[in-house]
Design an enzyme around this catalytic site. Structure first.
Site, PDB file in Angstrom:
ATOM      1  N   ASP A  19       0.883  -1.173   0.000  1.00  0.00           N
ATOM      2  CA  ASP A  19       0.000   0.000   0.000  1.00  0.00           C
ATOM      3  C   ASP A  19       0.918   1.219   0.000  1.00  0.00           C
ATOM      4  O   ASP A  19       2.138   1.093   0.158  1.00  0.00           O
ATOM      5  CB  ASP A  19      -0.873  -0.018   1.274  1.00  0.00           C
ATOM      6  CG  ASP A  19      -1.787   1.188   1.353  1.00  0.00           C
ATOM      7  OD1 ASP A  19      -2.445   1.516   0.348  1.00  0.00           O
ATOM      8  OD2 ASP A  19      -1.849   1.839   2.424  1.00  0.00           O
ATOM      9  N   SER A  20       0.324   2.404  -0.118  1.00  0.00           N
ATOM     10  CA  SER A  20       1.138   3.617  -0.041  1.00  0.00           C
ATOM     11  C   SER A  20       1.605   3.883   1.401  1.00  0.00           C
ATOM     12  O   SER A  20       2.606   4.545   1.610  1.00  0.00           O
ATOM     13  CB  SER A  20       0.318   4.809  -0.516  1.00  0.00           C
ATOM     14  OG  SER A  20      -0.840   4.917   0.283  1.00  0.00           O
ATOM     15  N   CYS A  82      -4.426  -1.702  -1.804  1.00  0.00           N
ATOM     16  CA  CYS A  82      -4.619  -0.276  -2.018  1.00  0.00           C
ATOM     17  C   CYS A  82      -5.586  -0.111  -3.192  1.00  0.00           C
ATOM     18  O   CYS A  82      -5.364  -0.700  -4.260  1.00  0.00           O
ATOM     19  CB  CYS A  82      -3.255   0.330  -2.360  1.00  0.00           C
ATOM     20  SG  CYS A  82      -3.324   2.026  -2.930  1.00  0.00           S
ATOM     21  N   GLU A 162      -3.106   8.957   8.302  1.00  0.00           N
ATOM     22  CA  GLU A 162      -1.661   8.727   8.462  1.00  0.00           C
ATOM     23  C   GLU A 162      -1.119   9.515   9.656  1.00  0.00           C
ATOM     24  O   GLU A 162      -0.164   9.111  10.292  1.00  0.00           O
ATOM     25  CB  GLU A 162      -0.888   9.111   7.196  1.00  0.00           C
ATOM     26  CG  GLU A 162      -1.107   8.183   6.015  1.00  0.00           C
ATOM     27  CD  GLU A 162      -0.326   6.860   6.107  1.00  0.00           C
ATOM     28  OE1 GLU A 162       0.742   6.820   6.743  1.00  0.00           O
ATOM     29  OE2 GLU A 162      -0.811   5.866   5.530  1.00  0.00           O
ATOM     30  N   CYS A 194     -11.086   2.649  -0.084  1.00  0.00           N
ATOM     31  CA  CYS A 194      -9.690   2.967   0.206  1.00  0.00           C
ATOM     32  C   CYS A 194      -9.353   2.144   1.441  1.00  0.00           C
ATOM     33  O   CYS A 194     -10.135   2.120   2.401  1.00  0.00           O
ATOM     34  CB  CYS A 194      -9.542   4.460   0.495  1.00  0.00           C
ATOM     35  SG  CYS A 194      -7.894   4.899   1.099  1.00  0.00           S
ATOM     36  N   HIS A 196      -7.358   2.617   3.726  1.00  0.00           N
ATOM     37  CA  HIS A 196      -7.171   3.399   4.955  1.00  0.00           C
ATOM     38  C   HIS A 196      -8.500   3.563   5.716  1.00  0.00           C
ATOM     39  O   HIS A 196      -8.512   3.723   6.931  1.00  0.00           O
ATOM     40  CB  HIS A 196      -6.657   4.801   4.643  1.00  0.00           C
ATOM     41  CG  HIS A 196      -5.189   4.887   4.342  1.00  0.00           C
ATOM     42  ND1 HIS A 196      -4.621   4.360   3.219  1.00  0.00           N
ATOM     43  CD2 HIS A 196      -4.175   5.476   5.044  1.00  0.00           C
ATOM     44  CE1 HIS A 196      -3.315   4.618   3.227  1.00  0.00           C
ATOM     45  NE2 HIS A 196      -3.025   5.296   4.320  1.00  0.00           N
TER      46      HIS A 196
HETATM   47  N1  DGL Z   1      -4.899   2.958   0.937  1.00  0.00           N
HETATM   48  C1  DGL Z   1      -4.860   3.512  -0.370  1.00  0.00           C
HETATM   49  C2  DGL Z   1      -6.089   3.268  -1.162  1.00  0.00           C
HETATM   50  O1  DGL Z   1      -6.719   2.272  -0.883  1.00  0.00           O
HETATM   51  C3  DGL Z   1      -3.980   4.632  -0.560  1.00  0.00           C
HETATM   52  C4  DGL Z   1      -4.458   5.969  -0.548  1.00  0.00           C
HETATM   53  C5  DGL Z   1      -3.428   7.020  -0.821  1.00  0.00           C
HETATM   54  O2  DGL Z   1      -2.240   6.792  -0.633  1.00  0.00           O
HETATM   55  O3  DGL Z   1      -3.851   8.096  -1.253  1.00  0.00           O
HETATM   56  O4  DGL Z   1      -6.459   3.973  -2.086  1.00  0.00           O
END
Ligand code: DGL
Length: 274
Positions: A19-20, A82, A162, A194, A196
């Site tokens: 993931d990011s 992600c 984050e 997402c 997150h």
């Molecule tokens: N968790 C990510 C997603 O599902 C990353 C979001 C991001 O880095 O902007 O899109």
């Protein structure tokens, strides 16, 4: 035809997850608790966080490099944990590595869930790049054109999470600002598109007074992982090593937030791949 890389790895090798940032930990946590015999290697691309405001080309480039890193570490399967990378890079990852290793994205299992459960009006909150890709409406409409899908980009949520802002006045007010959008007044379910966002699930449920379903990919992706391990005969028989966590840029806030959300003690390593 057997996948090439799998001929060199054992079924006890780790699953690669990326993931990011910390979003994919929602998937990693689920693997740790529901598939206790599996090891994983987690990669958070903190050097490029957030992915949500990057171009598709940039995300494809990052995803290809990270996947190569995970394959070189001996991973037996790749989970794109992600939505932004699943929306933009899934196809290119399959083109480059699909003959070597199974690759799972977080979007298809959730799309199938929505369609199978007969929702008629759903909201979708996601990053800018996921929203602009139109991936949820197009995949859902390919299976059922009658479902009313209403996507909204909510770009402030990832940096907020984050930073560990999950249930304070600031996170509450930002969430209210997005969720009060009139496109969500009569929806039956809200898709958290997402990885997150499951961290905000209690706050989102509370905002809607528990009256609508709040859907995220964690459980459905876990089922997809289990089915794929089964399909390729890759189910691990025992833990071989501790889970490993890599970041492409070491930040204190990432380490702190990770410790809050990942239940076991973790050790972060810096992977200098850029
Ligand atoms: N968790 C990510 C997603 O599902 C990353 C979001 C991001 O880095 O902007 O899109």
């Amino acid at each position: 035809m057997p996948l090439q890389h799998l001929q060199q790895v054992s079924k006890n090798n780790p699953i690669g997850i990326f993931d990011s940032g910390i979003g994919g930990l929602t998937v990693a946590n689920a693997i740790a608790s529901k598939l206790p015999l599996e090891d994983f290697i987690y990669f958070g691309d903190t050097a490029h966080l957030p992915y949500g405001d990057k171009s598709s080309d940039a995300i494809c480039y990052y995803s290809l490099r990270i996947t190569r890193f995970l394959i070189e570490k001996g991973c037996k399967m790749i989970v794109i944990a992600c939505n932004s990378a699943s929306a933009t890079a899934s196809k290119v990852l399959h083109e480059f590595y699909g003959k070597e290793i199974p690759i799972i994205n977080v979007i298809d299992p959730l799309v199938n869930y929505v369609v199978d459960h007969n929702y008629q009006k759903i909201g979708v909150i996601a990053t800018k790049v996921t929203t602009q890709s139109n991936i949820y409406p197009s995949k859902i409409h390919a299976l059922n054109p009658n479902i009313d899908v209403r996507p909204l980009a909510t770009p402030l949520l990832v940096p907020m999470i984050e930073e560990g802002f999950i249930s304070n006045n600031i996170s509450k007010s930002i969430l209210e600002n997005y969720l009060s959008n009139e496109m969500f007044t009569d929806i039956e379910a809200l898709v958290l598109a997402c990885t997150h966002f499951p961290l905000l699930k209690p706050a989102i449920k509370a905002y809607f007074n528990e009256k609508i379903d709040i859907l995220d990919s964690t459980d459905v992706v876990l089922t997809e992982i289990e089915n794929t391990l089964e399909k390729y005969g890759l189910k691990s028989e025992h833990r071989a090593q501790p889970h490993q966590f890599y970041v492409s840029d070491f930040t204190e806030s990432f380490e702190k937030t990770t410790k809050i959300f990942y239940k076991e003690e973790i050790h972060l390593e810096h992977a200098a791949i850029w």
